[in-house]
Design a protein around this motif. Structure first.
Motif: not given
Lengths: 275, 207
Positions: A142-146
């Motif tokens: 999730i941190h990579d996308v957001c």
């Protein structure tokens, strides 16, 4: 020209006028008809009730203003339910024009009604382009996308996101959807890989497509159209625009049924006359 | 070469994508992740391409004074105003009361909602003129539609408490069965089309 012929050639402006009256009059003179909760909506409510305090609900705003009259009341009601249950909300969206609707909903419910703190109780990552591919990436990291929220804050600086890193940190995914990309992509590309609880809210025209996924357990709940939104408003005991709209929709449906019957009477009378 | 190179790219990328579904290990998984990131980058660029194309096409219409060219002026003006409202306040454009949010909720929202709601008028008119019980199948369809219309609104429950249950049954069984069949058909078609493209049989996308 006899009566049947006159009805058969009814000016469509008269039909439009009756539809307008059927929609407008109940808004001024409410009928207050009772709203029964259907199983797909109850299922979603029960899933949210079953989530433990602090669980994260990921809400995807996959609609634009044309679907808002049906879906925004559901978004508001579900947010009310989440904040009442002390759940955390992670918002994003696959439709760019839906971002302001999400912002407004979080401001109204999260800040206005429940006094929740941004970054701690809820976050908003806004529009995520890429559809299916983004969803595959999202479940993995999730941190990579957001990487940044809609206000430009890095994901690392948002306390709520410290323990929210991948699909298994999410208690429930909700796709509030009216088209593509939307619930189909969440089911096919996200749920198929990462499993977990996935539910959807749909416009009335889209809802019938998702009963098959409800049966297979790929969806744990389905809010269909303004009626579904009104049902959810009843469940959270906060009557809003969907409940108000139900009277109009009731009268409009009766009117359409009336016109269908009338049209068929004319059709059979003319057929009989010709025979 | 103009034909072979695109066909080779489709073949290699198509086969690679299939392989990644079955081999989620390094280095294939890492390479697949790189391609996914490229895809998102390319898709994001399409937003600019789309905007540029919209301005180009409508600019051409204004220049040549094509039919209803005045609407193109409104379109480009609206695009410019929304872009300006969105950019000039930066991130703060999403704050309550900002020019962007004002225009969004007072212009775009009612316009789009109105366009969508016009369906109600056309559906009613079309139901009156075309929804006829011409044969048994049409009659079954008509009855199902009436039952669902009654089951999906509170007035139906007031008439008879069983309408919502009947509606749920129609949605959960006949409707779901038909939708599932249609979905399977679409997916089989998609698989065959993808295979045709990977193998270079289907080339219409290159024209």
């Amino acid at each position: 020209m006899d009566f049947i012929e006159k009805i058969g050639r009814l000016d469509r402006r008269i039909i439009f006028l009756t539809v307008a009256l059927a929609v407008i009059l109940p808004l001024f003179f409410p009928l207050g008809l009772p709203i029964e909760v259907t199983p797909p909506v109850q299922q979603l409510y029960d899933v949210i009730e079953g989530l433990s305090e602090g669980s994260v609900v990921m809400m995807s705003i996959d609609y634009d203003p044309s679907g808002a009259p049906e879906l925004q009341p559901a978004t508001l009601s579900i947010l009310r339910h989440c904040f009442r249950r002390d759940l955390k909300v992670l918002m994003l969206g696959l439709w760019a024009p839906g971002v302001p609707l999400g912002v407004q909903a979080l401001d109204e419910v999260g800040v206005g009604e429940f006094n929740r703190e941004y970054g701690v109780d809820f976050v908003n990552f806004g529009y995520k382009p890429g559809g299916a591919v983004t969803l595959v990436n999202l479940g993995r990291d999730i941190h990579d996308v957001c990487r940044q929220d809609i206000y430009g804050t890095s994901v690392e600086e948002l306390p709520m996101m410290d323990d929210v890193k991948a699909a298994n940190d999410i208690g429930l995914v909700l796709s509030m959807s009216m088209g593509v990309p939307g619930s189909d992509q969440w089911i096919w590309y996200y749920h198929a890989r990462y499993q977990g609880n996935l539910a959807t809210a749909q416009t009335a025209i889209g809802a019938p497509r998702y009963y098959q996924y409800l049966q297979t357990g790929q969806l744990v709940g389905l809010v269909g159209g303004m009626k579904g939104s009104a049902e959810y408003e009843r469940l959270v005991d906060h009557m809003g625009l969907a409940t108000t709209g139900m009277d109009s929709q009731s009268v409009a449906h009766l009117l359409i049924i009336g016109f269908v019957i009338l049209g068929n009477i004319v059709y059979w009378a003319e057929k009989r006359r010709k025979a | 070469m103009r034909l072979q190179i695109p066909l080779a790219i489709i073949l290699i990328m198509g086969l690679f994508t299939i392989v990644t579904s079955f081999v989620p290990a390094k280095p294939i998984a890492d390479l697949n992740q790189t391609f996914r990131n490229w895809y998102i980058g390319i898709i994001t660029f399409f937003i600019f391409l789309g905007t540029f194309n919209l301005v180009r096409v409508n600019g051409e219409r204004i220049k040549t004074k094509a039919r209803d060219w005045q609407y193109s002026i409104i379109l480009i003006a609206a695009l410019g105003v929304m872009l300006f409202a969105g950019f000039f306040k930066g991130r703060a454009s999403l704050d309550e009361g900002s020019p962007f949010m004002y225009l969004y909720f007072n212009v775009q929202f009612p316009l789009e909602a109105t366009m969508y709601s016009l369906l109600a008028f056309f559906v009613t008119s079309a139901s009156f003129r075309a929804f006829r019980a011409r044969n048994t199948q049409a009659l079954v369809l008509l009855l199902a539609a009436v039952l669902i219309m009654l089951g999906r609104v509170p007035v139906g429950t007031s008439i008879w408490k069983g309408f919502p249950d009947v509606t749920e049954w129609i949605m959960s069984y006949p409707n779901a069965a038909a939708k599932r069949g249609i979905r399977l058909g679409i997916d089989l078609g998609l698989i065959s089309m993808a295979l045709r493209m990977i193998l270079g049989i289907e080339r219409s996308y290159m024209q």
